[in-house]
Design a protein around this motif. Structure first.
Motif, PDB file in Angstrom:
ATOM      1  N   ILE A  87       0.840  -1.205   0.000  1.00 14.69           N
ATOM      2  CA  ILE A  87       0.000   0.000   0.000  1.00 14.69           C
ATOM      3  C   ILE A  87       0.870   1.248   0.000  1.00 14.69           C
ATOM      4  CG2 ILE A  87      -1.632   1.315   1.432  1.00 14.69           C
ATOM      5  CD1 ILE A  87      -2.996  -1.354   2.083  1.00 14.69           C
ATOM      6  N   CYS A  88       2.025   1.168   0.624  1.00 12.43           N
ATOM      7  CA  CYS A  88       2.939   2.313   0.611  1.00 12.43           C
ATOM      8  C   CYS A  88       3.483   2.607  -0.784  1.00 12.43           C
ATOM      9  CB  CYS A  88       4.088   2.074   1.583  1.00 12.43           C
ATOM     10  SG  CYS A  88       3.635   2.260   3.323  1.00 12.43           S
ATOM     11  N   THR A  89       3.424   1.635  -1.688  1.00 10.62           N
ATOM     12  CA  THR A  89       3.937   1.853  -3.050  1.00 10.62           C
ATOM     13  C   THR A  89       2.868   2.398  -3.991  1.00 10.62           C
ATOM     14  OG1 THR A  89       3.390  -0.390  -3.838  1.00 10.62           O
ATOM     15  CG2 THR A  89       5.530  -0.079  -2.749  1.00 10.62           C
ATOM     16  N   GLU A  90       1.617   2.446  -3.560  1.00  2.53           N
ATOM     17  CA  GLU A  90       0.546   2.919  -4.439  1.00  2.53           C
ATOM     18  C   GLU A  90       0.786   4.375  -4.822  1.00  2.53           C
ATOM     19  OE1 GLU A  90      -2.906   0.035  -2.469  1.00  2.53           O
ATOM     20  OE2 GLU A  90      -3.043   2.224  -2.250  1.00  2.53           O
ATOM     21  N   ARG A  91       0.562   4.689  -6.079  1.00  2.42           N
ATOM     22  CA  ARG A  91       0.769   6.069  -6.536  1.00  2.42           C
ATOM     23  C   ARG A  91      -0.269   7.007  -5.926  1.00  2.42           C
ATOM     24  NH1 ARG A  91       0.348   8.444 -12.768  1.00  2.42           N
ATOM     25  NH2 ARG A  91       0.756  10.635 -12.190  1.00  2.42           N
ATOM     26  N   PHE A  92      -1.512   6.553  -5.910  1.00  3.23           N
ATOM     27  CA  PHE A  92      -2.593   7.365  -5.356  1.00  3.23           C
ATOM     28  C   PHE A  92      -3.255   6.616  -4.199  1.00  3.23           C
ATOM     29  CE2 PHE A  92      -2.458   8.323  -9.935  1.00  3.23           C
ATOM     30  CZ  PHE A  92      -2.331   9.700  -9.930  1.00  3.23           C
ATOM     31  N   TRP A  93      -3.525   7.302  -3.124  1.00  5.64           N
ATOM     32  CA  TRP A  93      -4.403   6.747  -2.097  1.00  5.64           C
ATOM     33  C   TRP A  93      -5.827   7.272  -2.295  1.00  5.64           C
ATOM     34  CZ3 TRP A  93      -1.058   7.240   3.025  1.00  5.64           C
ATOM     35  CH2 TRP A  93      -0.101   6.218   3.027  1.00  5.64           C
ATOM     36  N   LEU A 104      -3.365  17.333 -11.376  1.00  5.35           N
ATOM     37  CA  LEU A 104      -3.313  16.068 -10.650  1.00  5.35           C
ATOM     38  C   LEU A 104      -2.310  16.125  -9.496  1.00  5.35           C
ATOM     39  CD1 LEU A 104      -4.769  13.378 -10.823  1.00  5.35           C
ATOM     40  CD2 LEU A 104      -2.933  12.532 -12.274  1.00  5.35           C
ATOM     41  N   ASP A 105      -2.803  15.833  -8.304  1.00  3.39           N
ATOM     42  CA  ASP A 105      -1.977  15.834  -7.103  1.00  3.39           C
ATOM     43  C   ASP A 105      -2.018  14.442  -6.486  1.00  3.39           C
ATOM     44  OD1 ASP A 105      -0.642  16.213  -4.752  1.00  3.39           O
ATOM     45  OD2 ASP A 105      -2.014  17.738  -3.947  1.00  3.39           O
ATOM     46  N   GLU A 106      -0.874  13.773  -6.492  1.00  4.63           N
ATOM     47  CA  GLU A 106      -0.823  12.416  -5.966  1.00  4.63           C
ATOM     48  C   GLU A 106      -1.048  12.364  -4.450  1.00  4.63           C
ATOM     49  OE1 GLU A 106       2.849  10.687  -7.235  1.00  4.63           O
ATOM     50  OE2 GLU A 106       2.339  10.824  -9.382  1.00  4.63           O
ATOM     51  N   LYS A 107      -0.973  13.506  -3.808  1.00  7.24           N
ATOM     52  CA  LYS A 107      -1.156  13.569  -2.357  1.00  7.24           C
ATOM     53  C   LYS A 107      -2.523  14.130  -1.968  1.00  7.24           C
ATOM     54  CE  LYS A 107       3.816  14.156  -1.654  1.00  7.24           C
ATOM     55  NZ  LYS A 107       4.886  15.035  -1.115  1.00  7.24           N
ATOM     56  N   THR A 108      -3.481  14.068  -2.886  1.00  6.33           N
ATOM     57  CA  THR A 108      -4.837  14.523  -2.571  1.00  6.33           C
ATOM     58  C   THR A 108      -5.387  13.751  -1.372  1.00  6.33           C
ATOM     59  OG1 THR A 108      -5.315  15.101  -4.873  1.00  6.33           O
ATOM     60  CG2 THR A 108      -7.206  14.700  -3.431  1.00  6.33           C
ATOM     61  N   ALA A 113      -7.919   8.330   1.016  1.00  3.93           N
ATOM     62  CA  ALA A 113      -6.538   8.629   1.410  1.00  3.93           C
ATOM     63  C   ALA A 113      -6.479   8.848   2.918  1.00  3.93           C
ATOM     64  CB  ALA A 113      -6.034   9.865   0.670  1.00  3.93           C
ATOM     65  N   ALA A 114      -7.473   9.567   3.452  1.00  3.79           N
ATOM     66  CA  ALA A 114      -7.522   9.803   4.900  1.00  3.79           C
ATOM     67  C   ALA A 114      -7.745   8.491   5.646  1.00  3.79           C
ATOM     68  CB  ALA A 114      -8.630  10.802   5.226  1.00  3.79           C
ATOM     69  N   GLU A 115      -8.683   7.675   5.160  1.00  5.82           N
ATOM     70  CA  GLU A 115      -8.923   6.371   5.784  1.00  5.82           C
ATOM     71  C   GLU A 115      -7.667   5.507   5.761  1.00  5.82           C
ATOM     72  OE1 GLU A 115     -12.306   4.082   4.496  1.00  5.82           O
ATOM     73  OE2 GLU A 115     -13.513   5.892   4.191  1.00  5.82           O
ATOM     74  N   THR A 116      -6.967   5.533   4.635  1.00  4.01           N
ATOM     75  CA  THR A 116      -5.744   4.731   4.521  1.00  4.01           C
ATOM     76  C   THR A 116      -4.712   5.176   5.551  1.00  4.01           C
ATOM     77  OG1 THR A 116      -6.122   4.310   2.160  1.00  4.01           O
ATOM     78  CG2 THR A 116      -3.867   4.048   2.972  1.00  4.01           C
ATOM     79  N   ALA A 117      -4.536   6.479   5.698  1.00  2.00           N
ATOM     80  CA  ALA A 117      -3.588   6.998   6.683  1.00  2.00           C
ATOM     81  C   ALA A 117      -3.973   6.550   8.087  1.00  2.00           C
ATOM     82  CB  ALA A 117      -3.538   8.519   6.602  1.00  2.00           C
ATOM     83  N   GLN A 118      -5.253   6.671   8.404  1.00  2.00           N
ATOM     84  CA  GLN A 118      -5.727   6.261   9.735  1.00  2.00           C
ATOM     85  C   GLN A 118      -5.489   4.773   9.959  1.00  2.00           C
ATOM     86  OE1 GLN A 118      -8.559   4.164  10.509  1.00  2.00           O
ATOM     87  NE2 GLN A 118      -8.285   4.455  12.713  1.00  2.00           N
ATOM     88  N   SER A 119      -5.819   3.975   8.953  1.00  2.00           N
ATOM     89  CA  SER A 119      -5.685   2.525   9.078  1.00  2.00           C
ATOM     90  C   SER A 119      -4.233   2.121   9.291  1.00  2.00           C
ATOM     91  CB  SER A 119      -6.234   1.834   7.821  1.00  2.00           C
ATOM     92  OG  SER A 119      -7.571   2.202   7.574  1.00  2.00           O
ATOM     93  N   ASP A 145       4.166  12.089   4.766  1.00  2.00           N
ATOM     94  CA  ASP A 145       4.400  12.785   3.505  1.00  2.00           C
ATOM     95  C   ASP A 145       3.106  13.037   2.735  1.00  2.00           C
ATOM     96  OD1 ASP A 145       6.209  13.803   1.400  1.00  2.00           O
ATOM     97  OD2 ASP A 145       5.499  12.071   0.263  1.00  2.00           O
ATOM     98  N   ARG A 146       2.216  12.060   2.742  1.00  2.00           N
ATOM     99  CA  ARG A 146       1.016  12.141   1.904  1.00  2.00           C
ATOM    100  C   ARG A 146      -0.143  12.870   2.579  1.00  2.00           C
ATOM    101  NH1 ARG A 146       0.320   7.330  -1.989  1.00  2.00           N
ATOM    102  NH2 ARG A 146       2.273   6.172  -1.964  1.00  2.00           N
ATOM    103  N   VAL A 147      -0.224  12.789   3.907  1.00  2.00           N
ATOM    104  CA  VAL A 147      -1.426  13.275   4.586  1.00  2.00           C
ATOM    105  C   VAL A 147      -1.122  14.313   5.667  1.00  2.00           C
ATOM    106  CG1 VAL A 147      -3.395  12.585   6.008  1.00  2.00           C
ATOM    107  CG2 VAL A 147      -2.701  11.157   4.079  1.00  2.00           C
TER     108      VAL A 147
END
Length: 586
Positions: A87-93, A104-108, A113-119, A145-147
């Protein structure tokens, strides 16, 4: 105290499903996220193909995270580490439906993306000592970095959802807030300096902004506690609200308790008002007629507010009942059920009719002791997840919605754009409301119910909603609904009164069902699998027509829909049409 027998049985099955999923997934590669599928949304508007791959990967995360947390076998921890790395290698969360393809922002930071960070960070917070340090450090780096950095270094609002009054505020902000708390635990435990991109006081800054966003979320709920987005969105938003509330309560050693907000208890009581007999649920807006409930969330809410009534456990959401395989709600179905299951009490059986008036939302649910009855709504045509449905009603008997509300359709690009009201389930044609001069209701906050009144003495609901139609086409529409039991039959008397204008040429009644109707003269017969309905119409001008339509449901499957229509005989300035409805077992 022990859990109830229902809760024990639920947990046993839930855990068996989890173990079975682990056995199946352990020997299968994770679904591949294909960039052509990501960009398919931009080309065609299709969401389901990419999301199927994405949520398939989140299933691995939830399965092996839960198995590792509650069982701790080495083989599951090993799989979990591999999943975390993947999951850490995914381009987009974020999902393609939620990004700006023009910039396009890969860190949107969207819902997922928020759920992934929390999880990821919650799993690290729980299991970090049992996972490879390299994997844990990678998770910390990617989430930061992403969130965390994009959020805390942004001006308010980071995005529209930070100040919005819908489920996004709870899910995104609650997830970011929990992630920030878990990240601070990492720094404290490792006694490492924070990421240099994080400003001084970053944790408190995130918490303050999250609390502000959650205030917006609560403000989006009606004063009576109703979630007008739909019952499923109640569970979604409140899962992340309560998740953050508990984390913050623990982090502040009880000094901040978001569950004591005055509106929270009313919101917690909303769920129990939406279920009819046979597990049928009110499906207004983007809801579902067979919505399941989250046992973990419900147990926690009942712990906080003893008046919460738990639905029958036959309606409890299974692991595979969540197509997104969310970590938080599934993990809490175990953790909170074990922790707060002793808060359960027997709910008993209703002996009288129940009348649930949600005055602020303008929803009414009337149920006999067997759970048969009707629901109707007023409101306006600019609600969250809006459908143009003012004055609409549905009817349920023997666990079948004989007059239906289609609920949520397939989420596509058009569904959340200018094409929304060309889709049957969102337009007023897909609801049991009249057409005036062949015209449907309009979208917009100004198109609203003029009145929504419940007369307690004679148990009659009256909705005035002429203002939902194009200006000038009619002066007034008033619908009154009264229901009663007679032997085993359910009766509804629906009277529509129209005050016509100079522009009124035709009035066409429109009822919606998913069972093929039969018309004999002025009588409409609808037969379900267990129940039947007979509607006797007074005031029709000409024959009653049956129009066949198709509905693409939330899973993208086509379902038949039948529109029962007839013109109303115009009788001067004031015109009346009566519908006598009788429901009985087949």
């Amino acid at each position: 105290m022990d859990m109830t027998q229902e809760q024990k049985q639920y947990l046993q099955k839930f855990w068996a499903d989890m173990e079975r999923a682990g056995d199946e997934l352990r020997n299968q590669p994770m679904p591949e996220l294909r960039e052509e599928d990501f960009f398919l949304f931009k080309k065609t508007g299709n969401r389901l193909i990419y999301e199927g791959e994405y949520f398939g990967r989140r299933k691995y995360l939830t399965v092996f995270g839960i198995l590792s947390e509650f069982e701790g076998k080495e083989e599951n921890l090993k799989m979990l580490a591999q999943v975390l790395d993947a999951i850490c290698t995914e381009r987009f969360w974020a999902l393609p439906a939620h990004v700006n393809f023009d910039a396009l922002d890969e860190k949107t930071i969207d819902l997922f993306a928020a759920e992934t960070a929390q999880s990821l960070l919650e799993i690290v917070d729980i299991l970090g000592d049992k996972l490879p340090l390299q994997t844990v450090e990678r998770v910390v780096c990617e989430v930061t970095d992403r969130v965390i950095v994009p959020f805390v270094t942004s001006t308010v609002p980071y995005s529209w959802w930070e100040q919005d009054r819908c489920n996004w505020a709870a899910v995104c902000a609650g997830s970011v807030g929990m992630a920030a708390i878990y990240l601070s635990h990492w720094y404290e435990k490792r006694q490492q300096p924070k990421d240099e991109r994080l400003p001084e006081g970053w944790k408190q800054a995130v918490i303050d902004r999250v609390c502000d966003a959650l205030h917006c979320y609560l403000d989006g709920m009606e004063e009576d506690g109703a979630c007008t987005e739909g019952l499923g969105y109640f569970a979604y938003g409140m899962s992340y609200y309560t998740g953050f509330a508990q984390a913050l309560y623990q982090e502040t050693k009880g000094s901040i308790d978001l569950m004591k907000k005055p509106k929270c208890e009313k919101i917690a009581l909303f769920q129990q008002k939406c279920y009819f007999g046979g597990g049928v649920s009110v499906s207004f807006s983007d809801g579902s007629s067979h919505e399941t409930f989250l046992p973990g969330l419900t147990s926690y809410l009942k712990h906080c507010y003893p008046q919460v009534v738990t639905p029958d456990y036959s309606l409890a959401r299974s692991f595979d009942g969540d197509a997104c395989y969310r970590w938080l709600s599934n993990e809490r179905n175990i953790r909170w059920l074990k922790q707060y299951g002793n808060a359960e009490t027997e709910n008993g059986t209703a002996k009288d009719w129940s009348y649930e008036l949600l005055e602020a939302a303008q929803w009414m649910m009337c149920k006999d002791p067997a759970g048969n009855g009707y629901a109707a709504k007023g409101g306006n045509n600019d609600e969250n997840h809006n459908h143009n449905d003012i004055g609409h009603f549905l009817c349920i008997y023997e666990g079948e919605m004989l007059l239906t509300d289609l609920g949520a359709g397939e989420y596509t690009r058009d569904y959340f754009s200018d094409g929304r009201y060309g889709i049957l389930c969102n337009r007023s044609l897909g609801h049991s409301v009249p057409l005036i001069n062949g015209q449907e209701q309009c979208a917009g906050k100004e198109y609203a119910a003029d009145a929504f009144c419940w007369e307690e003495k004679d148990k009659t609901l009256t909705i005035s909603f002429g203002g939902a139609y194009p200006d000038g086409c009619i002066h007034k529409i008033q619908r009154s609904i009264r229901a009663w039991d007679e032997d085993v039959q359910l009766h509804l008397c629906v009277e529509d009164s129209f005050e016509v204008s100079k522009q009124t040429r035709t009035i066409t009644e429109n009822l919606v069902t998913q069972y093929l109707p039969i018309v004999e003269g002025n009588v409409i017969q609808i037969q379900g699998n267990r129940a039947k309905m007979e509607i006797t119409v007074e005031g029709a001008d000409g024959d009653i027509q049956i129009l066949s339509e198709s509905h693409s449901n939330h899973n993208g499957q086509q379902e038949p829909v039948y529109l029962v229509q007839w013109d109303v005989k115009l009788q001067g300035k004031d015109t009346v049409c009566n519908m006598s409805i009788c429901c009985s077992p087949r």
